[in-house]
Every structure is written in C-alpha cells, then in structure tokens.
Design an enzyme around this catalytic site. Structure first.
Site, PDB file in Angstrom:
ATOM      1  N   ASN A  77       5.826   0.404  -3.440  1.00 35.65           N
ATOM      2  CA  ASN A  77       4.420  -0.006  -3.529  1.00 35.65           C
ATOM      3  C   ASN A  77       3.420   1.020  -2.977  1.00 35.65           C
ATOM      4  OD1 ASN A  77       2.108  -2.151  -3.336  1.00 35.65           O
ATOM      5  ND2 ASN A  77       2.417  -1.497  -1.212  1.00 35.65           N
ATOM      6  N   TYR A 142      -5.864   8.947 -11.406  1.00 36.17           N
ATOM      7  CA  TYR A 142      -5.161   7.729 -10.958  1.00 36.17           C
ATOM      8  C   TYR A 142      -4.412   7.120 -12.146  1.00 36.17           C
ATOM      9  CZ  TYR A 142      -4.261   3.162  -8.929  1.00 36.17           C
ATOM     10  OH  TYR A 142      -3.629   2.027  -8.470  1.00 36.17           O
ATOM     11  N   LYS A 146      -0.185   6.752 -12.474  1.00 34.32           N
ATOM     12  CA  LYS A 146       0.481   5.453 -12.640  1.00 34.32           C
ATOM     13  C   LYS A 146       1.153   5.358 -14.017  1.00 34.32           C
ATOM     14  CE  LYS A 146      -0.391   3.511  -8.668  1.00 34.32           C
ATOM     15  NZ  LYS A 146       0.678   3.021  -7.786  1.00 34.32           N
TER      16      LYS A 146
HETATM   17  N1  LIG Z   1      -5.757  -3.009  -5.156  1.00 35.92           N
HETATM   18  C1  LIG Z   1      -5.783  -2.857  -6.455  1.00 35.92           C
HETATM   19  O1  LIG Z   1      -6.722  -3.272  -7.128  1.00 35.92           O
HETATM   20  C2  LIG Z   1      -4.621  -2.157  -7.158  1.00 35.92           C
HETATM   21  C3  LIG Z   1      -4.641  -2.130  -8.560  1.00 35.92           C
HETATM   22  C4  LIG Z   1      -3.601  -1.510  -9.228  1.00 35.92           C
HETATM   23  C5  LIG Z   1      -2.562  -0.936  -8.523  1.00 35.92           C
HETATM   24  N2  LIG Z   1      -2.564  -0.964  -7.169  1.00 35.92           N
HETATM   25  C6  LIG Z   1      -1.435  -0.313  -6.475  1.00 35.92           C
HETATM   26  O2  LIG Z   1      -0.876  -1.218  -5.545  1.00 35.92           O
HETATM   27  C7  LIG Z   1      -0.285  -0.476  -4.475  1.00 35.92           C
HETATM   28  C8  LIG Z   1      -0.798  -1.026  -3.148  1.00 35.92           C
HETATM   29  O3  LIG Z   1      -2.185  -0.761  -3.053  1.00 35.92           O
HETATM   30  P1  LIG Z   1      -3.200  -1.659  -2.214  1.00 35.92           P
HETATM   31  O4  LIG Z   1      -4.300  -2.011  -3.131  1.00 35.92           O
HETATM   32  O5  LIG Z   1      -2.495  -2.711  -1.475  1.00 35.92           O
HETATM   33  O6  LIG Z   1      -3.800  -0.520  -1.231  1.00 35.92           O
HETATM   34  P2  LIG Z   1      -3.906  -0.411   0.348  1.00 35.92           P
HETATM   35  O7  LIG Z   1      -4.361  -1.689   0.955  1.00 35.92           O
HETATM   36  O8  LIG Z   1      -4.716   0.821   0.573  1.00 35.92           O
HETATM   37  O9  LIG Z   1      -2.394  -0.151   0.789  1.00 35.92           O
HETATM   38  C9  LIG Z   1      -1.752   1.060   0.498  1.00 35.92           C
HETATM   39  C10 LIG Z   1      -0.474   1.140   1.308  1.00 35.92           C
HETATM   40  O10 LIG Z   1       0.183   2.387   0.969  1.00 35.92           O
HETATM   41  C11 LIG Z   1       0.561   3.039   2.168  1.00 35.92           C
HETATM   42  N3  LIG Z   1       0.550   4.496   1.965  1.00 35.92           N
HETATM   43  C12 LIG Z   1      -0.457   5.308   1.565  1.00 35.92           C
HETATM   44  N4  LIG Z   1      -0.058   6.580   1.520  1.00 35.92           N
HETATM   45  C13 LIG Z   1       1.243   6.599   1.910  1.00 35.92           C
HETATM   46  C14 LIG Z   1       2.223   7.595   2.069  1.00 35.92           C
HETATM   47  N5  LIG Z   1       1.949   8.904   1.875  1.00 35.92           N
HETATM   48  N6  LIG Z   1       3.465   7.236   2.456  1.00 35.92           N
HETATM   49  C15 LIG Z   1       3.759   5.937   2.693  1.00 35.92           C
HETATM   50  N7  LIG Z   1       2.882   4.932   2.588  1.00 35.92           N
HETATM   51  C16 LIG Z   1       1.638   5.262   2.192  1.00 35.92           C
HETATM   52  C17 LIG Z   1      -0.415   2.584   3.240  1.00 35.92           C
HETATM   53  O11 LIG Z   1       0.274   2.555   4.484  1.00 35.92           O
HETATM   54  P3  LIG Z   1      -0.120   3.398   5.812  1.00 35.92           P
HETATM   55  O12 LIG Z   1      -1.531   3.879   5.655  1.00 35.92           O
HETATM   56  O13 LIG Z   1       0.047   2.394   6.914  1.00 35.92           O
HETATM   57  O14 LIG Z   1       0.898   4.475   5.851  1.00 35.92           O
HETATM   58  C18 LIG Z   1      -0.726   1.146   2.804  1.00 35.92           C
HETATM   59  O15 LIG Z   1       0.160   0.239   3.401  1.00 35.92           O
HETATM   60  C19 LIG Z   1      -0.657   0.989  -4.705  1.00 35.92           C
HETATM   61  O16 LIG Z   1       0.427   1.651  -5.324  1.00 35.92           O
HETATM   62  C20 LIG Z   1      -1.834   0.896  -5.657  1.00 35.92           C
HETATM   63  O17 LIG Z   1      -1.981   2.049  -6.447  1.00 35.92           O
HETATM   64  C21 LIG Z   1      -3.575  -1.559  -6.467  1.00 35.92           C
END
Ligand SMILES: NC(=O)c1ccc[n+]([C@@H]2O[C@H](COP(=O)([O-])OP(=O)(O)OC[C@H]3O[C@@H](n4cnc5c(N)ncnc54)[C@H](OP(=O)(O)O)[C@@H]3O)[C@@H](O)[C@H]2O)c1
Length: 267
Positions: A77, A142, A146
């Site tokens: 994730n 982005y 993905k």
């Molecule tokens: N939110 C949306 O609308 C959305 C839509 C489509 C896809 N997504 C995808 O869903 C996933 C989760 O995103 P989210 O929205 O929950 O974002 P978020 O709240 O910013 O969480 C991102 C997580 O990724 C971790 N992370 C970032 N860089 C990292 C690295 N280099 N190594 C390990 N961990 C890392 C962060 O952990 P730490 O900072 O604690 O290390 C954090 O726990 C992502 O892949 C994102 O692209 C999100």
C-alpha cells in the site's frame, strides 16, 4: 488459524484503516512506517520499512518470519502522490515517485515471494489507483506510476499462479487521507505557461481528496477479497463516476473520451 498480514504504509490513511480492520477481524497484522517510533498508539504491530531501502524491506520481512514463521498476505500500500504539468515537474521528483509507487512495490513483492512460494500459498494486493487507468492532466506521473504497477501485477500474477500465490490490483478512487499533504507538488511557477490551469486543477484535486470516501471502505473490500476463493485481477473501489470513467475509456472513441476529461478539468 489467524492470517499473518504485512501492510506497508500503515501509519496513516488507507493502510492504517486496513491494518486496524484486519486486526479487529483476528488477523496478525504487521503494519509499517518509515518512522515507527513516531507512531506508538497502534492496535497492530508497527515496524520499520522504507520501500526505497532494500535492506529495510529485507529486515522487516525477516522480522515477521522470525516471529510467525509464515506470511499469508501482503497489502502493498505504501505510496506517494505527485502533481504538476509534466513540462514543469523536475525529473528527479518523477523518479522519486516511480521509485516509491512502482519499484518500491515491486521490491516488497520480491521480498515476500520466496516465503509464499515455499508455503505454496499467499495473496498479494497491490494498491494502485483509478488514476492509473487513464493519463490525468497535472497528475500524469502519478497516473503512469500506478498504471505501470497495474500492468506489472497482470504479468507477475501469471508468473506465480502455479506456486499457489495470487496477486491482485485494488484501485481506489478518492479517499480522505493525508495523501495531499504528503505529495510532491510542483510549484505553481509565476512564469509557467500552465500557471492558471494548473492552480485550478490543484484546487480541484485537493477538493476531491477532502471530499473522498472513508478509508474503512477500502479495508472492507480488502477483507472481502482475502476471503474470496478465486480473486479477480482488478478491483476498483470508488464512486460511481470514477468507476464509470474506466468503462467510458473502453467504449468511447479516444477523442470523445479526451473531450470529456478536458471539459471536466476545464482545459
Ligand atoms: N487517498 C486517495 O485518494 C488515494 C487514491 C488512489 C490511490 N491511493 C493510494 O493508496 C495508498 C495509500 O495512500 P493514502 O491515501 O492512505 O496516503 P497517506 O495517508 O499519505 O499514507 C501513505 C502511507 O505510505 C507510507 N509511505 C510513504 N512513502 C514511503 C516509503 N518510501 N516507504 C514506506 N512507506 C512509505 C507512509 O508511511 P510513513 O510516512 O509513516 O513512512 C504512509 O503510511 C497509496 O499507494 C496511494 O497512492 C490513494
């Protein structure tokens, strides 16, 4: 027997919601963060993992195997956002986004596969994005990071099937998380040819995330997939229009679809 689950990026947002939900359902969950010491109050094990550091991935997987002797599910994730007109975005920042969203996810899969092949069972869920199904303006890097993971999943899924390992994509639409705060925004340069349109689109993107769905919906879907006998290759979790936009891309002529997107993003 309780399933042993690794959730990368579990300190916030979608990963955190999944880790909490699966713990409540009786799974043994190891969530990860780059700085687990900053995040003490979790109901699941929070261990260190940075997808950009191969040793950190190796250590995290070895730690889980030492404790549990097996690993049933990987929720891949961890990810970052990036915005900007492609012409204005520093190439180094594009590489950083691909290193996390694409190569990072690949490296975590590579780290768990030897154990899953040996067990002759395992499930990997790659968290991609509905934005990975089409090139979105000002989010092209982005979208492509993905989209690349979606295709790699299709390929590796066939490669590992005969070992008893199943790999699927789960593509979220807009969810309310910290992603907007954590993403790299190419600055809106005063002299940029894209200045006004990019700024308008940034505002629109932030509004979409702020008005997005509750990450618990993703957790419920992940749990459902984990309990499905033969999971599909692709899952999408989002609003009707987000999912419908993927169908429209399949059925409409290219220039009609482009017109729809350009109207939506006021380009
Ligand atoms: N939110 C949306 O609308 C959305 C839509 C489509 C896809 N997504 C995808 O869903 C996933 C989760 O995103 P989210 O929205 O929950 O974002 P978020 O709240 O910013 O969480 C991102 C997580 O990724 C971790 N992370 C970032 N860089 C990292 C690295 N280099 N190594 C390990 N961990 C890392 C962060 O952990 P730490 O900072 O604690 O290390 C954090 O726990 C992502 O892949 C994102 O692209 C999100």
């Amino acid at each position: 027997m309780s399933k042993v689950v690794l959730v990368t990026g579990a300190s916030s947002g979608i990963g955190k919601a999944i880790a909490i939900f699966l713990s409540e359902k009786g799974c043994i969950v190891y969530g990860t963060s780059r700085n687990p010491k900053n995040n003490q109050d979790f109901s699941f094990h929070l261990i260190e993992l940075d997808v950009l550091q191969p040793n950190s991935i190796k250590n995290a997987v070895a730690f889980i195997l030492e404790k549990e002797n097996r690993l049933d599910v990987l929720i891949n994730n961890a990810g970052v956002g990036i915005t900007g007109p492609i012409e204005d975005t520093p190439t180094e920042e594009m590489r950083n986004a691909f290193n996390t969203n694409f190569f990072g996810a690949i490296d975590v899969m590579k780290a768990v596969l030897p154990q899953m092949r040996q067990q002759e069972t395992g499930l990997i869920l790659n968290i991609t994005s509905i934005a990975g199904y089409m090139g979105l303006p000002f989010r092209g890097i982005y979208s492509s990071s993905k989209g690349a993971l979606e295709l790699a999943t299709e390929a590796i899924r066939m490669e590992v099937k005969s070992f008893g390992v199943c790999v699927v994509n789960v593509a979220p639409g807009d969810f309310t998380t910290n992603i907007a705060a954590g993403r790299y925004h190419t600055p809106v340069f005063d002299k940029s040819a894209y200045k006004e349109k990019y700024q308008d689109n940034l505002d629109l993107m932030d509004a979409h995330v702020a008005g997005g769905m509750n990450p618990k919906k993703m957790a419920e879907k992940v749990y459902k997939i984990m309990n499905t006998k033969s999971p599909k290759t692709h899952y999408k979790v989002g609003g009707f229009l987000e999912k419908f936009s993927i169908i429209l891309k399949r059925i409409l002529p290219d220039n009609w679809y482009e017109k729809l997107l350009m109207n939506h993003y006021k380009l």
